[in-house]
Design an enzyme around this catalytic site. Structure first.
Site, short mmCIF file in Angstrom:
data_model
loop_
_atom_site.label_atom_id
_atom_site.label_comp_id
_atom_site.label_asym_id
_atom_site.label_seq_id
_atom_site.Cartn_x
_atom_site.Cartn_y
_atom_site.Cartn_z
N THR A 1 0.79 -1.22 0.00
CA THR A 1 0.00 0.00 0.00
C THR A 1 0.83 1.28 0.00
OG1 THR A 1 -0.19 -0.10 2.42
CG2 THR A 1 -1.93 -1.15 1.12
N THR B 1 11.42 -4.47 5.60
CA THR B 1 12.52 -4.80 6.51
C THR B 1 12.04 -5.33 7.85
OG1 THR B 1 12.61 -2.47 7.13
CG2 THR B 1 14.18 -3.23 5.48
N GLY B 2 10.88 -4.88 8.33
CA GLY B 2 10.37 -5.38 9.60
C GLY B 2 10.05 -6.86 9.54
N ASP B 3 9.40 -7.25 8.43
CA ASP B 3 9.06 -8.65 8.26
C ASP B 3 10.31 -9.51 8.09
OD1 ASP B 3 6.33 -7.92 8.24
OD2 ASP B 3 6.56 -7.29 6.17
N GLU C 1 5.54 -0.08 20.86
CA GLU C 1 4.70 -1.24 21.16
C GLU C 1 4.97 -1.81 22.54
OE1 GLU C 1 4.32 -2.40 16.45
OE2 GLU C 1 5.88 -3.32 17.69
N ASP D 1 5.01 -10.99 16.51
CA ASP D 1 5.42 -9.61 16.24
C ASP D 1 4.17 -8.75 16.47
OD1 ASP D 1 6.53 -7.28 15.38
OD2 ASP D 1 6.70 -7.85 13.27
N ASP E 1 3.79 2.89 15.96
CA ASP E 1 5.17 3.38 16.08
C ASP E 1 5.14 4.87 16.37
OD1 ASP E 1 7.91 3.22 16.11
OD2 ASP E 1 8.14 3.41 13.95
N SER F 1 13.75 -2.20 18.06
CA SER F 1 14.38 -0.89 17.88
C SER F 1 13.91 0.05 18.96
CB SER F 1 14.05 -0.30 16.49
OG SER F 1 12.67 -0.02 16.39
N ILE G 1 21.28 3.69 8.20
CA ILE G 1 21.53 3.78 6.76
C ILE G 1 20.64 4.90 6.20
CG2 ILE G 1 21.31 2.58 4.54
CD1 ILE G 1 21.87 -0.01 6.01
#
Length: 396
Positions: free
Chosen positions: A145, A319-321, A247, A211, A216, A281, A312
């Site tokens: 999305t 990237t989270g998955d 979270e 997860d 966030d 994180s 970076i």
């Protein structure tokens, strides 16, 4: 919660981990703004991909077909071989999403995984790390999305349970792992809890990696009522929990402003159920940290550590998955050493992201102008055998 209100895992994301906003760019601790980052940007063609290779796939009309006859009817389906690693993954799926996963491993581990932001980012890495993966897509979208438009379908709780019953009828419900990610409604989350109970009735040693995608940086991605369901029902049945800073604050009611706050939050979650907790994180005093905690026995305090995550200057999707999948995969290889598993997961992810930035730059694309699709296939050696570049520091 409709498709257009899906949470941030499908938005552009910083360096670690991603879809849940678990990561920050070098220039700012804030998330990339919501919206269609890909609008007006043409697809990037990499030199070693596609037509540049000089190979043109045959058209459907010219592809050879096997002969068909009454005598060549399909034989009966053989029963599956016993699985060593089998994962059921349940979650969100665009060609890049992750809410939950159904993973099925035919060798040593089974994992349930649902959800390339989700399943697409998690399935291939888990396969490289030795899992057979059965993905259940909580959403099936044309694309994630972050693009201007998308089309597709959303799975409801009854439809999820229908799939589980189909597996049960064929005696296919023996999984070693269940992995869940973004879940957008209470009804679907309750159905996932039923799945946990069902899988553990078949295999009491099932490892459930959750997860808990809630939001966030002070912003919820899901309805408020999901928080209490996670607190009261999901956390107690989880084997491993991988929240981000926001979270973990929602789950524990504690404010994370220091490393000690993070360790206290991990202890609070341990007391509720999970033996392993990884805060993927936390931005503390200008540093991006992963904080891990492993409570091996009730009699002894947990072993706790931190890893400083290099920043970076780019944003990525998926990237989270990928981070969650890597933590699951490496913690399975090192079940008694969460510290080593986290080092390998972070090192692997950093290698994938660096390769992604380098490939986009070689293609003449400015990585700072939009979120980047991670280069998974090109990074498989970094996933399977990463150099350990990020080291953990133990807390005394």
């Amino acid at each position: 919660m409709g498709p257009n209100t899906a949470r941030g895992p499908t938005e552009p994301e910083p360096c670690w981990p991603g879809p849940n906003g678990r990561g920050q760019p070098t220039s700012s601790p804030r998330r990339f703004p919501r919206g269609p980052p890909h609008q007006g940007i043409q697809p990037v063609r990499f030199a070693r991909d596609g037509p540049a290779s000089g190979r043109t796939p045959p058209s459907p009309s010219t592809r050879p077909r096997p002969p068909r006859s009454a005598a060549s009817a399909s034989p009966p389906t053989a029963a599956p071989l016993a699985a060593d690693r089998r994962v059921l993954l349940v979650g969100e799926v665009g060609p890049t999403t992750l809410p939950a996963f159904l993973l099925q491993a035919r060798n040593e581990y089974d994992l349930l995984l649902v959800g390339y932001v989700g399943n697409k980012s998690a399935v291939f890495p888990l396969q490289l790390l030795g899992f057979d993966v059965d993905p259940i897509n909580s959403v099936q979208f044309s694309n994630h999305t972050g693009y201007p438009t998308f089309r597709g379908q959303v799975l409801n709780g009854n439809e999820l349970w229908d799939l589980i019953e189909g597996l049960e009828e064929n005696e296919l419900l023996h999984y070693t792992h269940l992995l869940t990610g973004y879940i957008g409604s209470v009804s679907f989350l309750n159905a996932v809890l039923q799945v946990v109970d069902k899988l553990r009735s078949v295999n009491p040693d099932l490892t459930y990696v959750c997860d808990p995608v809630l939001g966030d940086e002070g912003k919820l991605y899901v309805p408020q009522e999901l928080i209490s369901v996670y607190q009261q029902k999901v956390v107690p049945v989880s084997s491993m929990l991988t929240p981000n800073e926001f979270e973990v604050e929602l789950l524990t009611g504690l404010r994370i402003t220091s490393e000690q706050d993070g360790l206290t939050a991990c202890n609070t979650l341990h007391s509720a159920g999970p033996r392993k907790v990884v805060i993927t994180s936390a931005l503390i005093e200008g540093r991006l940290l992963l904080i891990g905690s492993h409570k091996k026995t009730e009699e002894h305090p947990p072993e706790q550590f931190k890893i400083e995550i290099p920043k970076i200057p780019a944003y990525f999707t998926g990237t989270g998955d990928l981070a969650t999948a890597l933590l699951l995969g490496w913690s399975n290889k090192y079940p008694d050493n969460l510290e080593t598993a986290a080092e390998l997961a972070v090192s692997s992810l950093q290698a994938v992201l660096k390769r992604t930035v380098e490939d986009y730059k070689r293609a003449g694309f400015d990585p700072s102008t939009s979120s980047l699709e991670i280069r998974l296939i090109q990074s498989q050696d970094d996933i399977r055998n990463p150099a350990r570049t990020c080291k953990a520091v133990k807390y005394s």
